[in-house]
Design a protein around this motif. Structure first.
Motif, PDB file in Angstrom:
ATOM      1  N   HIS A  29       0.790  -1.220   0.000  1.00 24.22           N
ATOM      2  CA  HIS A  29       0.000   0.000   0.000  1.00 24.22           C
ATOM      3  C   HIS A  29       0.825   1.274   0.000  1.00 24.22           C
ATOM      4  O   HIS A  29       0.264   2.352   0.069  1.00 24.22           O
ATOM      5  N   ALA A  30       2.124   1.176  -0.043  1.00 24.70           N
ATOM      6  CA  ALA A  30       2.962   2.369  -0.007  1.00 24.70           C
ATOM      7  C   ALA A  30       2.779   3.175  -1.283  1.00 24.70           C
ATOM      8  O   ALA A  30       2.603   2.624  -2.361  1.00 24.70           O
ATOM      9  N   LEU A  31       2.822   4.464  -1.123  1.00 22.85           N
ATOM     10  CA  LEU A  31       2.749   5.367  -2.265  1.00 22.85           C
ATOM     11  C   LEU A  31       4.078   6.098  -2.329  1.00 22.85           C
ATOM     12  O   LEU A  31       4.422   6.845  -1.416  1.00 22.85           O
ATOM     13  N   SER A  32       4.832   5.867  -3.371  1.00 31.94           N
ATOM     14  CA  SER A  32       6.117   6.551  -3.497  1.00 31.94           C
ATOM     15  C   SER A  32       5.867   8.013  -3.833  1.00 31.94           C
ATOM     16  O   SER A  32       4.835   8.375  -4.427  1.00 31.94           O
ATOM     17  N   TYR A  33       6.812   8.837  -3.464  1.00 35.77           N
ATOM     18  CA  TYR A  33       6.690  10.259  -3.757  1.00 35.77           C
ATOM     19  C   TYR A  33       6.597  10.492  -5.268  1.00 35.77           C
ATOM     20  O   TYR A  33       5.781  11.283  -5.727  1.00 35.77           O
ATOM     21  N   SER A  34       7.396   9.768  -6.040  1.00 36.86           N
ATOM     22  CA  SER A  34       7.363   9.955  -7.495  1.00 36.86           C
ATOM     23  C   SER A  34       6.010   9.546  -8.087  1.00 36.86           C
ATOM     24  O   SER A  34       5.510  10.186  -9.014  1.00 36.86           O
ATOM     25  N   THR A  35       5.386   8.499  -7.545  1.00 42.28           N
ATOM     26  CA  THR A  35       4.054   8.097  -8.000  1.00 42.28           C
ATOM     27  C   THR A  35       3.032   9.168  -7.638  1.00 42.28           C
ATOM     28  O   THR A  35       2.155   9.509  -8.434  1.00 42.28           O
ATOM     29  N   TYR A  36       3.164   9.708  -6.426  1.00 43.20           N
ATOM     30  CA  TYR A  36       2.264  10.798  -6.025  1.00 43.20           C
ATOM     31  C   TYR A  36       2.398  11.988  -6.971  1.00 43.20           C
ATOM     32  O   TYR A  36       1.393  12.550  -7.424  1.00 43.20           O
ATOM     33  N   VAL A  37       3.634  12.386  -7.278  1.00 44.83           N
ATOM     34  CA  VAL A  37       3.857  13.544  -8.153  1.00 44.83           C
ATOM     35  C   VAL A  37       3.169  13.331  -9.502  1.00 44.83           C
ATOM     36  O   VAL A  37       2.554  14.252 -10.040  1.00 44.83           O
ATOM     37  N   ALA A  38       3.226  12.106 -10.010  1.00 43.63           N
ATOM     38  CA  ALA A  38       2.597  11.801 -11.301  1.00 43.63           C
ATOM     39  C   ALA A  38       1.079  11.918 -11.233  1.00 43.63           C
ATOM     40  O   ALA A  38       0.425  12.150 -12.249  1.00 43.63           O
ATOM     41  N   SER A  39       0.496  11.771 -10.034  1.00 44.19           N
ATOM     42  CA  SER A  39      -0.965  11.807  -9.898  1.00 44.19           C
ATOM     43  C   SER A  39      -1.458  13.009  -9.105  1.00 44.19           C
ATOM     44  O   SER A  39      -2.649  13.087  -8.794  1.00 44.19           O
ATOM     45  N   ARG A  40      -0.599  13.963  -8.803  1.00 44.14           N
ATOM     46  CA  ARG A  40      -0.976  15.067  -7.908  1.00 44.14           C
ATOM     47  C   ARG A  40      -2.094  15.946  -8.474  1.00 44.14           C
ATOM     48  O   ARG A  40      -2.832  16.560  -7.716  1.00 44.14           O
ATOM     49  N   GLU A  41      -2.252  15.999  -9.776  1.00 39.10           N
ATOM     50  CA  GLU A  41      -3.313  16.825 -10.365  1.00 39.10           C
ATOM     51  C   GLU A  41      -4.637  16.069 -10.465  1.00 39.10           C
ATOM     52  O   GLU A  41      -5.683  16.686 -10.661  1.00 39.10           O
ATOM     53  N   ASP A  42      -4.606  14.750 -10.338  1.00 35.09           N
ATOM     54  CA  ASP A  42      -5.828  13.949 -10.382  1.00 35.09           C
ATOM     55  C   ASP A  42      -6.585  14.083  -9.069  1.00 35.09           C
ATOM     56  O   ASP A  42      -5.988  14.273  -8.006  1.00 35.09           O
ATOM     57  N   GLU A  43      -7.891  13.947  -9.142  1.00 32.43           N
ATOM     58  CA  GLU A  43      -8.704  14.018  -7.929  1.00 32.43           C
ATOM     59  C   GLU A  43      -8.301  12.930  -6.934  1.00 32.43           C
ATOM     60  O   GLU A  43      -8.236  13.177  -5.732  1.00 32.43           O
ATOM     61  N   LEU A  44      -8.005  11.735  -7.434  1.00 28.49           N
ATOM     62  CA  LEU A  44      -7.599  10.649  -6.538  1.00 28.49           C
ATOM     63  C   LEU A  44      -6.297  10.990  -5.818  1.00 28.49           C
ATOM     64  O   LEU A  44      -6.167  10.750  -4.622  1.00 28.49           O
TER      65      LEU A  44
END
Length: 118
Positions: A29-44
């Motif tokens: 369930h970990a969310l890497s920072y780089s994965t977060y950055v890729a999805s930061r503009e998405d509502e999810l």
């Protein structure tokens, strides 16, 4: 309170924080920072960051109640939300590049602790 017992309090606070992060940041369930950055503009991405921030806020409040010392101390007039979580964490990771590939939970926790020391 002696500095020795204050040191023990700080260690306990850090152990609580690290336990919280360990619980939320397991392999599945970990969310890497780089994965977060890729999805930061998405509502999810926004919902996930808001949820992580909310969990850290509750742990912070509980640390204050249980141990008498919070992990971080934002000013009373600051309302934390996904927008400022993102900015605080982005600034922190920019200055601490070793967090760039790590878990977003740990990066946000450390960013809040550095931005709002008690």
């Amino acid at each position: 309170m002696s500095s020795h017992s204050e040191g023990g309090q700080v260690v306990r606070l850090l152990l609580i924080a690290m336990s919280m992060v360990a619980i939320t940041a397991n392999e599945a369930h970990a969310l890497s920072y780089s994965t977060y950055v890729a999805s930061r503009e998405d509502e999810l991405g926004k919902v996930v960051l808001r949820s992580i921030g909310s969990g850290i806020e509750w742990a912070n409040v509980q640390a204050g109640v249980t141990l008498g010392k919070q992990l971080y101390c934002p000013p009373e007039n600051v309302v934390l939300n996904e927008s400022n979580y993102d900015q605080i964490m982005t600034d922190f990771v920019h200055d601490n590049t070793d967090y760039g590939d790590g878990e977003v939970e740990l990066a946000l926790l450390h960013a809040l602790m550095e931005t709002f020391p008690c």
